[in-house]
Scaffold this active site. Structure first.
Site, PDB file in Angstrom:
ATOM      1  N   PHE A 148       0.693  -1.263  -0.017  1.00 28.73           N
ATOM      2  CA  PHE A 148      -0.132  -0.133  -0.061  1.00 28.73           C
ATOM      3  C   PHE A 148       0.502   1.110  -0.016  1.00 28.73           C
ATOM      4  O   PHE A 148       0.172   2.363  -0.382  1.00 28.73           O
ATOM      5  CB  PHE A 148      -0.876  -0.029   1.242  1.00 28.73           C
ATOM      6  CG  PHE A 148      -0.317   0.396   2.413  1.00 28.73           C
ATOM      7  CD1 PHE A 148      -0.048   1.848   2.739  1.00 28.73           C
ATOM      8  CD2 PHE A 148       0.119  -0.742   3.457  1.00 28.73           C
ATOM      9  CE1 PHE A 148       0.686   2.078   3.983  1.00 28.73           C
ATOM     10  CE2 PHE A 148       0.699  -0.375   4.574  1.00 28.73           C
ATOM     11  CZ  PHE A 148       1.001   1.111   4.836  1.00 28.73           C
ATOM     12  N   LYS A 180      -1.091  -7.128  -9.437  1.00 28.53           N
ATOM     13  CA  LYS A 180      -1.731  -7.236  -8.187  1.00 28.53           C
ATOM     14  C   LYS A 180      -1.700  -6.132  -7.439  1.00 28.53           C
ATOM     15  O   LYS A 180      -0.693  -6.026  -6.476  1.00 28.53           O
ATOM     16  CB  LYS A 180      -1.789  -8.341  -7.475  1.00 28.53           C
ATOM     17  CG  LYS A 180      -3.077  -8.969  -7.370  1.00 28.53           C
ATOM     18  CD  LYS A 180      -3.624  -8.189  -5.959  1.00 28.53           C
ATOM     19  CE  LYS A 180      -3.249  -8.527  -4.362  1.00 28.53           C
ATOM     20  NZ  LYS A 180      -3.502  -7.621  -3.469  1.00 28.53           N
ATOM     21  N   GLU A 204      -5.022  -3.978  -2.056  1.00 26.50           N
ATOM     22  CA  GLU A 204      -6.612  -3.558  -2.029  1.00 26.50           C
ATOM     23  C   GLU A 204      -6.824  -2.527  -1.267  1.00 26.50           C
ATOM     24  O   GLU A 204      -7.903  -1.864  -1.315  1.00 26.50           O
ATOM     25  CB  GLU A 204      -7.242  -4.631  -1.448  1.00 26.50           C
ATOM     26  CG  GLU A 204      -6.992  -5.187   0.026  1.00 26.50           C
ATOM     27  CD  GLU A 204      -5.686  -6.203  -0.091  1.00 26.50           C
ATOM     28  OE1 GLU A 204      -4.873  -6.035  -0.678  1.00 26.50           O
ATOM     29  OE2 GLU A 204      -5.715  -7.196   0.862  1.00 26.50           O
ATOM     30  N   SER A 220       5.141  -7.062   3.263  1.00 26.40           N
ATOM     31  CA  SER A 220       5.494  -7.183   4.745  1.00 26.40           C
ATOM     32  C   SER A 220       6.444  -8.754   4.556  1.00 26.40           C
ATOM     33  O   SER A 220       6.238  -9.467   3.731  1.00 26.40           O
ATOM     34  CB  SER A 220       4.320  -7.558   5.544  1.00 26.40           C
ATOM     35  OG  SER A 220       3.613  -8.572   5.363  1.00 26.40           O
ATOM     36  N   CYS A 232       9.809   1.395   3.471  1.00 23.69           N
ATOM     37  CA  CYS A 232      10.690   0.402   4.109  1.00 23.69           C
ATOM     38  C   CYS A 232      11.965   0.954   4.185  1.00 23.69           C
ATOM     39  O   CYS A 232      12.796   0.397   4.739  1.00 23.69           O
ATOM     40  CB  CYS A 232      10.486  -0.511   2.896  1.00 23.69           C
ATOM     41  SG  CYS A 232      11.091  -0.139   1.310  1.00 23.69           S
ATOM     42  N   GLU A 247       8.569  -4.280  13.483  1.00 23.00           N
ATOM     43  CA  GLU A 247       8.512  -3.200  12.323  1.00 23.00           C
ATOM     44  C   GLU A 247       7.320  -2.403  12.836  1.00 23.00           C
ATOM     45  O   GLU A 247       6.218  -2.664  13.100  1.00 23.00           O
ATOM     46  CB  GLU A 247       8.415  -3.702  11.120  1.00 23.00           C
ATOM     47  CG  GLU A 247       8.238  -2.540  10.169  1.00 23.00           C
ATOM     48  CD  GLU A 247       8.160  -2.957   8.515  1.00 23.00           C
ATOM     49  OE1 GLU A 247       7.409  -4.044   8.220  1.00 23.00           O
ATOM     50  OE2 GLU A 247       8.480  -2.333   7.652  1.00 23.00           O
TER      51      GLU A 247
HETATM   52  P1  NAD Z   1       1.163  -6.748   3.137  1.00 24.12           P
HETATM   53  O1  NAD Z   1       2.473  -7.553   3.231  1.00 24.12           O
HETATM   54  O2  NAD Z   1       0.350  -6.600   4.135  1.00 24.12           O
HETATM   55  O3  NAD Z   1       0.618  -6.683   1.730  1.00 24.12           O
HETATM   56  C1  NAD Z   1       1.280  -6.759   0.367  1.00 24.12           C
HETATM   57  C2  NAD Z   1       0.518  -7.486  -0.761  1.00 24.12           C
HETATM   58  O4  NAD Z   1       0.330  -8.708  -0.065  1.00 24.12           O
HETATM   59  C3  NAD Z   1      -0.812  -7.029  -0.977  1.00 24.12           C
HETATM   60  O5  NAD Z   1      -1.113  -6.924  -2.495  1.00 24.12           O
HETATM   61  C4  NAD Z   1      -1.819  -7.929  -0.235  1.00 24.12           C
HETATM   62  O6  NAD Z   1      -3.074  -7.860  -0.898  1.00 24.12           O
HETATM   63  C5  NAD Z   1      -1.181  -9.403  -0.221  1.00 24.12           C
HETATM   64  N1  NAD Z   1      -1.425 -10.246   0.949  1.00 24.12           N
HETATM   65  C6  NAD Z   1      -1.610  -9.566   2.265  1.00 24.12           C
HETATM   66  N2  NAD Z   1      -1.694 -10.644   3.112  1.00 24.12           N
HETATM   67  C7  NAD Z   1      -1.573 -11.650   2.272  1.00 24.12           C
HETATM   68  C8  NAD Z   1      -1.547 -13.079   2.644  1.00 24.12           C
HETATM   69  N3  NAD Z   1      -1.650 -13.442   3.961  1.00 24.12           N
HETATM   70  N4  NAD Z   1      -1.148 -13.962   1.762  1.00 24.12           N
HETATM   71  C9  NAD Z   1      -1.036 -13.601   0.503  1.00 24.12           C
HETATM   72  N5  NAD Z   1      -1.027 -12.277   0.090  1.00 24.12           N
HETATM   73  C10 NAD Z   1      -1.317 -11.351   0.997  1.00 24.12           C
HETATM   74  O7  NAD Z   1       2.120  -5.380   2.911  1.00 24.12           O
HETATM   75  P2  NAD Z   1       1.381  -3.822   3.082  1.00 24.12           P
HETATM   76  O8  NAD Z   1       0.969  -3.510   4.336  1.00 24.12           O
HETATM   77  O9  NAD Z   1       0.620  -3.717   1.989  1.00 24.12           O
HETATM   78  O10 NAD Z   1       2.898  -2.820   2.852  1.00 24.12           O
HETATM   79  C11 NAD Z   1       3.556  -2.527   4.100  1.00 24.12           C
HETATM   80  C12 NAD Z   1       4.942  -3.570   4.103  1.00 24.12           C
HETATM   81  O11 NAD Z   1       5.477  -3.539   2.893  1.00 24.12           O
HETATM   82  C13 NAD Z   1       5.841  -3.142   5.259  1.00 24.12           C
HETATM   83  O12 NAD Z   1       6.131  -4.279   5.631  1.00 24.12           O
HETATM   84  C14 NAD Z   1       6.972  -2.433   4.351  1.00 24.12           C
HETATM   85  O13 NAD Z   1       8.373  -2.573   5.099  1.00 24.12           O
HETATM   86  C15 NAD Z   1       7.103  -3.493   3.367  1.00 24.12           C
HETATM   87  N6  NAD Z   1       7.468  -2.816   2.060  1.00 24.12           N
HETATM   88  C16 NAD Z   1       8.920  -3.211   1.872  1.00 24.12           C
HETATM   89  C17 NAD Z   1       9.604  -2.595   0.817  1.00 24.12           C
HETATM   90  C18 NAD Z   1      10.644  -3.190   0.352  1.00 24.12           C
HETATM   91  O14 NAD Z   1      11.448  -2.607  -0.569  1.00 24.12           O
HETATM   92  N7  NAD Z   1      11.541  -3.961   1.135  1.00 24.12           N
HETATM   93  C19 NAD Z   1       9.119  -1.510   0.118  1.00 24.12           C
HETATM   94  C20 NAD Z   1       7.819  -1.277   0.298  1.00 24.12           C
HETATM   95  C21 NAD Z   1       7.050  -1.729   1.529  1.00 24.12           C
END
Ligand code: NAD
Length: 488
Positions: A153, A177, A180, A230, A285, A379
């Site tokens: 997000f 994808k 959401e 994450s 991140c 985090e």
């Molecule tokens: P998230 O992991 O909750 O969601 C990321 C994607 O995974 C979304 O499209 C979501 O629909 C999907 N998703 C969520 N739960 C899932 C599950 N149980 N099974 C399969 N798919 C699932 O992450 P977020 O909250 O959208 O973003 C924030 C996180 O992203 C933070 O931890 C941040 O550090 C990380 N991030 C990392 C980087 C990097 O370069 N390392 C960059 C941006 C964000």
């Protein structure tokens, strides 16, 4: 566009058409106001399958165009991003909650990512060598096929541009994808790609949650999966995609340590550390999460408190993404306080006039945190920095090294020798010296270490070329008079 306006419903983008087929619907909120601004379809695996079939059908024509032809579309697309920057900025602002200037910088970064993609013909050159008299070996970079990109997000416009331009100019077709929580920017990205002349089926968007991510990992015709989000989900995606024999790069969460030495430049360090922890409401991140203050750094901490006092929620500080995120962040602060830490700048309960239902947390500094506290290890993903005091650089480096994550680390000092020690010994993929957000700019690649990234390649820059292509090795002999040898 006003932040209160209801935007049209989000549709999937399959084979060049926007569509919605009565799938269950999920509300999309603006975190600025807490109000519903749109709805998105919770797609089913049959929607994904149609998107994959359209990507598969588009692949032969797209992948057989020359690289130079494919980049022409991205020259046009990059100019469309520029022409539409105000609208794209506003979309990021409304759906994600970051400030307008942060949202604009995000779209500008997307333009820079396209600039790298259009430079591919200058970077990707096939190799050829006469390996034996009259016999040539050549290596060509070929696309891997239908690929997928799963986004988080926090950068609704930029993260899709980490993957899409490079993957497409290198000849792949893609399923995107989006998160959401922020599906609106990608709708506009799809429209602009079509306007730039991208053939139907080359780029497809399937909205939804966990079910679509799982279906992507399982789909037999998807060859490569990139994920940003994450660590918990990165592990699930990496295991599932690779167990289905796909290549995968999965970027996870972070806990970035900034090591501050007593000789650090006072104003620059205080303002950089505070900007790193509070920019995009700490939802980067690359954000500073822990400041390790080495020896006597009270003067720098005092200056950081002054810097925080200049930050105004709702003006120079955006909102966090959701009500749950606000509660989670505030709970971390409260638990740290109960465990003995000292909250010296407190952003809990921040309110913005006229946006009382928005999800705001003010900048927060929690001092005297110890490495065993939850706030030091997990985090938080909000505008919060924990300060851990260390007696010397060795102790500071060992605190950094003990983190499970390893996205970024930075050192603030005027001493080249001490900075070099941190550059060599920090266990992180991206290191800053007097830089609070050490994001490498193209052609340098982006990617962390440890539990901040799973997979071999980085996600951007030159390293991503390895991920989005496979080598074809050809051995050629045309001249029958070539000397007979073991390759004949
Ligand atoms: P998230 O992991 O909750 O969601 C990321 C994607 O995974 C979304 O499209 C979501 O629909 C999907 N998703 C969520 N739960 C899932 C599950 N149980 N099974 C399969 N798919 C699932 O992450 P977020 O909250 O959208 O973003 C924030 C996180 O992203 C933070 O931890 C941040 O550090 C990380 N991030 C990392 C980087 C990097 O370069 N390392 C960059 C941006 C964000």
């Amino acid at each position: 566009m006003e932040t209160t306006e209801i935007l049209s419903e989000v549709k999937n983008f399959i084979n060049g058409n926007f569509e919605r087929n009565g799938q269950p619907s999920l509300d999309v909120y603006s975190p600025l106001t807490g109000k519903v601004i749109s709805t998105l379809p919770l797609s089913e695996s049959s929607d994904l399958d149609r998107a994959v079939q359209s990507a598969q059908a588009a692949l032969p024509a797209w992948s057989s165009m020359t690289l130079k032809e494919r980049v022409q579309i991205f020259f046009r697309y990059r100019s469309l991003l520029e022409q539409n920057i105000d609208e794209l900025t506003n979309l990021v602002h409304i759906e994600n909650g970051k400030t307008l200037s942060e949202a604009r910088a995000e779209v500008e970064k997307s333009m820079e990512l396209c600039e790298f993609a259009v430079s591919m013909p200058q970077i990707v050159s096939n190799e050829v060598q006469e390996v034996s008299k009259g016999v040539e070996c050549r290596i060509e970079r070929k696309p891997v096929g239908v690929v997928a990109s799963i986004a988080p997000f926090n950068f609704p416009n930029m993260v899709p541009h980490w993957t899409m331009p490079n993957a497409l100019v290198l000849g792949n077709t893609m399923i995107m994808k989006p998160s959401e929580l922020v599906p609106l920017s990608v709708v506009r990205i799809a429209e602009l790609l079509k306007e730039a002349g991208l053939p139907d089926g080359v780029f497809n968007v399937v909205n939804g949650g966990k079910e679509i991510v799982e279906a992507i990992c399982d789909h037999p015709q998807i060859s490569a999966v990139s994920f940003v989000g994450s660590t918990k989900v990165a592990k699930i995606v990496y295991k599932r995609a690779t167990s289905n024999l796909k290549r995968c790069v999965a970027l996870g969460g972070a806990k970035n340590h900034l090591l501050v030495l007593p000789d650090a430049h006072l104003e620059m360090t205080a303002s950089n550390v505070v900007a790193s922890m509070s920019g995009c409401a700490g939802q980067r991140c690359m954000a500073a999460a822990v400041m390790v203050g080495v020896d006597k750094v009270q003067h720098i901490i005092d200056q950081m408190v002054i810097e925080c006092s200049k930050i105004v929620p709702g003006d120079t500080l955006g909102s966090v993404i959701s009500k749950e995120a606000k509660e989670r962040i505030e709970n971390y602060i409260t638990e740290a306080e109960a465990a003995g830490a000292k909250v010296i700048v407190d952003g809990r309960g921040a309110k913005v006039d006229g946006k009382e239902e928005g999800y705001y947390v003010g900048p927060t500094i929690v001092d005297y945190v110890t490495p065993d506290m939850k706030i030091a290890k997990e985090e938080v993903f909000g505008p919060v920095i924990s300060i851990i005091r260390a007696k010397d650089l060795d102790e500071a480096i060992s605190i950094e090294n003990n983190s499970n994550y390893g996205n970024a680390a930075a050192v603030f000092t005027q001493s080249g020798g001490l900075a070099k020690q941190v550059m060599e010994r920090a266990s992180a993929g991206m290191i800053g010296v007097n830089v609070g957000v050490p994001v490498p700019r193209e052609p340098f690649p982006f990617g962390g270490w440890n539990e901040s990234k799973f997979g071999v390649a980085d996600i951007t820059g030159k390293s991503s070329i390895e991920f989005w292509t496979q080598n074809k090795k050809t051995t050629v002999k045309w001249n029958p008079e070539a000397r007979t040898n073991w390759m004949s």
